[in-house]
Motif scaffolding. Sequence first.
Motif, mmCIF file in Angstrom:
data_model
loop_
_atom_site.group_PDB
_atom_site.id
_atom_site.type_symbol
_atom_site.label_atom_id
_atom_site.label_comp_id
_atom_site.label_asym_id
_atom_site.label_seq_id
_atom_site.Cartn_x
_atom_site.Cartn_y
_atom_site.Cartn_z
ATOM 1 N N GLY A 95 0.916 -0.810 0.489
ATOM 2 C CA GLY A 95 -0.038 0.235 -0.002
ATOM 3 C C GLY A 95 1.113 0.951 -0.108
ATOM 4 O O GLY A 95 0.514 2.075 -0.141
ATOM 5 N N HIS A 97 2.389 2.148 -3.784
ATOM 6 C CA HIS A 97 1.373 2.373 -4.512
ATOM 7 C C HIS A 97 1.192 3.365 -5.031
ATOM 8 O O HIS A 97 2.410 4.200 -4.772
ATOM 9 C CB HIS A 97 -0.471 2.380 -4.385
ATOM 10 C CG HIS A 97 -0.644 3.651 -4.277
ATOM 11 N ND1 HIS A 97 -0.470 3.786 -2.354
ATOM 12 C CD2 HIS A 97 -1.431 4.838 -4.430
ATOM 13 C CE1 HIS A 97 -1.458 5.031 -2.097
ATOM 14 N NE2 HIS A 97 -1.550 5.837 -3.268
ATOM 15 N N THR A 148 -0.154 6.135 -8.688
ATOM 16 C CA THR A 148 -0.163 6.807 -9.668
ATOM 17 C C THR A 148 0.228 7.238 -11.073
ATOM 18 O O THR A 148 -0.184 7.154 -12.456
ATOM 19 C CB THR A 148 -1.544 8.344 -9.660
ATOM 20 O OG1 THR A 148 -0.404 9.321 -9.577
ATOM 21 C CG2 THR A 148 -2.482 8.021 -8.741
ATOM 22 N N LEU A 164 -7.081 8.361 -11.896
ATOM 23 C CA LEU A 164 -6.380 7.130 -11.448
ATOM 24 C C LEU A 164 -6.198 7.210 -9.508
ATOM 25 O O LEU A 164 -6.381 6.178 -9.291
ATOM 26 C CB LEU A 164 -5.175 6.988 -11.897
ATOM 27 C CG LEU A 164 -4.822 7.391 -13.446
ATOM 28 C CD1 LEU A 164 -3.804 7.210 -13.854
ATOM 29 C CD2 LEU A 164 -5.260 5.943 -13.760
ATOM 30 N N ALA A 165 -6.225 8.735 -8.607
ATOM 31 C CA ALA A 165 -6.714 8.545 -7.726
ATOM 32 C C ALA A 165 -7.557 7.852 -7.495
ATOM 33 O O ALA A 165 -7.763 7.308 -6.304
ATOM 34 C CB ALA A 165 -6.081 9.784 -6.963
ATOM 35 N N ARG A 184 -8.215 4.376 -7.603
ATOM 36 C CA ARG A 184 -7.836 3.691 -6.406
ATOM 37 C C ARG A 184 -8.360 3.294 -4.510
ATOM 38 O O ARG A 184 -8.902 3.030 -4.682
ATOM 39 C CB ARG A 184 -6.853 4.010 -6.336
ATOM 40 C CG ARG A 184 -5.821 4.075 -4.560
ATOM 41 C CD ARG A 184 -4.520 3.895 -4.720
ATOM 42 N NE ARG A 184 -4.216 3.958 -2.884
ATOM 43 C CZ ARG A 184 -3.572 2.541 -2.586
ATOM 44 N NH1 ARG A 184 -3.772 1.657 -3.928
ATOM 45 N NH2 ARG A 184 -3.440 2.330 -1.665
ATOM 46 N N LEU A 234 -10.235 0.147 -3.454
ATOM 47 C CA LEU A 234 -9.959 0.459 -2.300
ATOM 48 C C LEU A 234 -11.589 -0.049 -1.236
ATOM 49 O O LEU A 234 -11.466 -0.685 -0.167
ATOM 50 C CB LEU A 234 -8.911 1.473 -2.086
ATOM 51 C CG LEU A 234 -7.933 1.088 -1.487
ATOM 52 C CD1 LEU A 234 -7.123 2.450 -1.232
ATOM 53 C CD2 LEU A 234 -7.216 0.072 -0.993
ATOM 54 N N LEU A 240 -2.241 -1.073 -13.258
ATOM 55 C CA LEU A 240 -3.247 -1.507 -11.995
ATOM 56 C C LEU A 240 -3.006 -2.130 -11.498
ATOM 57 O O LEU A 240 -3.268 -1.705 -9.720
ATOM 58 C CB LEU A 240 -5.068 -1.541 -12.552
ATOM 59 C CG LEU A 240 -5.320 -0.400 -13.186
ATOM 60 C CD1 LEU A 240 -5.689 0.459 -14.299
ATOM 61 C CD2 LEU A 240 -7.015 -1.041 -13.265
ATOM 62 N N LEU A 274 -1.088 1.031 -9.758
ATOM 63 C CA LEU A 274 -2.056 1.291 -9.146
ATOM 64 C C LEU A 274 -2.967 0.860 -7.624
ATOM 65 O O LEU A 274 -3.345 2.334 -6.476
ATOM 66 C CB LEU A 274 -3.326 2.058 -9.622
ATOM 67 C CG LEU A 274 -4.051 2.759 -9.422
ATOM 68 C CD1 LEU A 274 -3.948 4.043 -9.014
ATOM 69 C CD2 LEU A 274 -4.887 2.775 -10.359
ATOM 70 N N LEU A 275 -2.871 -0.299 -7.341
ATOM 71 C CA LEU A 275 -3.752 -0.660 -6.759
ATOM 72 C C LEU A 275 -2.430 -2.540 -5.951
ATOM 73 O O LEU A 275 -3.196 -3.964 -5.958
ATOM 74 C CB LEU A 275 -4.482 -1.268 -7.312
ATOM 75 C CG LEU A 275 -5.746 -0.222 -7.131
ATOM 76 C CD1 LEU A 275 -7.116 -0.550 -8.580
ATOM 77 C CD2 LEU A 275 -6.604 0.140 -6.047
#
Length: 254
Positions: free
Chosen positions: A29, A32, A34, A54-55, A58, A62, A110, A114-115
């Motif tokens: 986490g 991560h 963007t 993108l934020a 996410r 989440l 992704l 990002l994740l």
Amino acid sequence: MGVLYPRLLAEQAKTLHDLYRTLEIAELGRRHSTVHDSSIFAAVGGDRAGTEDLAALRVAVLQLATKQGFPGESTRDARRDFDLQVAEFLHSGMQMVPAEAAAGDVWAFLALVLLPDVAYWRYPHPPGDRVLGTDITRHVFGRLWWRAHLVYSSDDAAPYSALGILGEAAFDQIYARRRALGASPHLVKAILRTWAGLDLEDLDERDVLRGFLQRLLRLSPFMVFDALDAVALDGELRIVALETIDAIRANRPN
């Protein structure tokens, strides 16, 4: 035109996966982002997703994961609910066209940039195809977008309601045959409608579905499924499904 998303190419994706498979969810986490120095976009085809987009993506995923126990251990039912909710969200919220969604590098970004915490929570110690984008039918997020795309019905008050008809393993049987069957939303939706109306009683659903799809594959060279309207196609598929059930019952030992 749809929205274009960053793409993480294979070499960088593999490097991250080799590292991330050894890290705890909390550390993933913290890592991560963007953006990634090596990410690229398709040259044409739409507007690029920005860092704010993108934020927001996410945050939304989440929130769905947290409802199902993230970052702690999850149950089978929780994972199923997460998949169904994320499938609907990704397809409805990403504004991505199928050509963009067919790029494994998009899904690698992704899952690994990002994740990563959500990806490795959903599939702890995953094989590479769950995060690298080498096989979208197996990818933690890519498979969900396509599952939602194939069942989406714009005329339905609940356009993603068919998502829950088949589980992941069963749906994978359809998508694994995508060249002949799984690439057509029209046909996939008809398969799901037919399946929902069957009375399988004490039969093994996996055996019935496998036999049903095999019969459709044998029929596909002689029938253009997409040329039939929904009523006609449903009728043809029900005949095939009932023939499958009868054949399985006839071959069962007494």
